[in-house]
Design a protein around this motif. Sequence first.
Motif: not given
Length: 696
Positions: A7-19, A21-27
Amino acid sequence: MSSSTTTKTGAVKEFFQVLFGKYIAIFIAVVIFLISDLGVLGTNIYSSYKIAESAVSINLSGRQRMLSQRTTKVLLFLQDDARRGVSQEADLKELALVVRLFDTTLKGFRDGDMVTGGDGNPVFLVQVETPKAHQIVRDAYEIWNPYLVKLQPLLASPNFTDEELEEAVIYARENNLKLLTLMNDLTTDLEQVANARAFRLRMIQLIGLTIVLINVLYTVFMSIRDLIRGDRNLAKARKETEEILGTVKEGLFLLDREYRIGSQYSKSLKDILRRDVFPEMPFMPVLAEMASKTVYDNAKDYIELLFGDRVKEALVTSLNPLSQVEVIGKEGEKAHYLSFNFNRVLEEGKIAHLLVTVQDVTELVQLTAQLEAAKGQSRVEVEILLKLLDTDASVLRQFLDNVGKGLAQINERLRSEDDSEQARLHLLNHIMRIVHGIKGEAAALNIEMFEGYAHVFERELVAMREKGEVRGEDMVRITVLLDGFYERLASIANIAERMTGTAGGIDADEKYLQTFTSSIQNLAARIAGDEQKDVEVVCDLGDIVRLPRRVANELNSIAIQLLRNAVKHGIETPAERTAQGKPASGEIRVECKEVERDEYEFAIRDDGCGISVNKIRKELVRRGLLSEAEANALSIDAVMLRLFEPGFSTAVAADRDAGHGVGLDVVAEKIMKLRGHLTLNSKAQAFTEFKIRFSL
């Protein structure tokens, strides 16, 4: 691999995918902003440090120009002093200061060193940087070193010759302009260095700000686009509830587990809290501003309990610390009270929010307080009446008459045209004697209304005197306190008048003697109880009734002050007395007798520890009134006289019975009114006796 790890690994993976992906410009925008900001910040810090060094250098180079002129000016003053035959001490001190500052500062420009700054504090002066500045400093030393040699005889000894002074003056006149020109050139060079540094800093800031501005505009654009989407959703949710929340009288809002106010709340909440309210607003800081620390801490614990799953809501409802809380308002704002009620909101069986209801209960609290105040005032009035009934009517009337006369004296003196600081200080001491006398008589008669207020009055007067100056606004405060005394006088004057009209059944002299004796005995017992001492007051006052009441009342005031001192300072504790072989209970004798025709002697004697002359000397030194040598040089009589000075006391701490340095000052004034003569005898560990002899 366990399910929790997956579960923890999946949450971390999801966080980086969002970061990424969707928020790459803001990052990317945030990373660019941090890099550019850190670069500009680091450059600013370094450049600011160098500019600060330049500012110090420019300031001190400017001072060097002034010091070169001051040196010549002082030499001319010395020459003029010599011609007129006046003292040259001040000019020599000025010369030494100016030469030292110029020499150390010039050395700092040459080598870099700690020097005296323009504000008199040490500052580090960096070595000059440019070749031109180094040459200027070398040229200055070619003039300054011979100059310093010629100044040395004047600095070394005040017994320099006229020839040495003349030689220094001639050199100063020949080289003053040269030295001034060099220091001007140095200042100009340092300013050019500082301007170059400032220009570089401005260019770096301009580049950095341009990068940041572009980055901010991009970030703002992206944020506004997302906010527009969110506002559309919020508007839809707000429309569903705003009609209901707009009509509710109470303040309603939801509180989440992070103690934040929800997005929907009643329109009246802002008016009830008297603060601006907005969605997601933290509730605990608002509560901290409104409530005391104790209430805030208890409320925080209570809210934590409500969010806990193990405690039933019905069990903790009665523990609500915010059911009636006084709100700490802004300065000048009237106090008001709020009532907070909390109810759990469940989602799928779990506590999601707390529904908070807020009501303004100020009127209810005020009505309750008024009712309690009325009950309390009634109790106070009954207690005062009962105490007054135990007091001899004529003595009470005399006391009130004395209070009235004393207040009239204060009022008259306050109208004095002399408004100088010294006059105000004398007036303050005069008022303190009157107030202290009222406090003593009230304590002897057990009239706490007057004793307590007089003690408050006296403490404020002491605070005014300890400031070292008495200002005009202090006189205004005294007038306010005086009005409080008049109010208390009026409150019992009618009762006393009725008691006087119904008094009778006992000889007036006998009643006066009984009241005189019992009042000082009761006062001694009260003070002894406060001090954990045992005291017996033995009175032989038969001849007191032969005196005019005016004289007897003055003796009563004297007895009260001396009795206080005897119990507070003279009589030891039972343990101390038994250790010295004395009875555990101390004895104070109060006597009044006619020694010759129309000649009377009034005496108060205690068998306590006596007056310590060394203790008085030490207190004089501690207060800074005398040096240790001056205090030790005083005779015993001179030391004793210090006890009667206004404001002097040997008490460790002030309370309602001692420590303000007024008691013996009052005694001295009363004895002067009687035109009496005081004899003070004391022996260490044996006794202290005050004898007052006066004639009618």
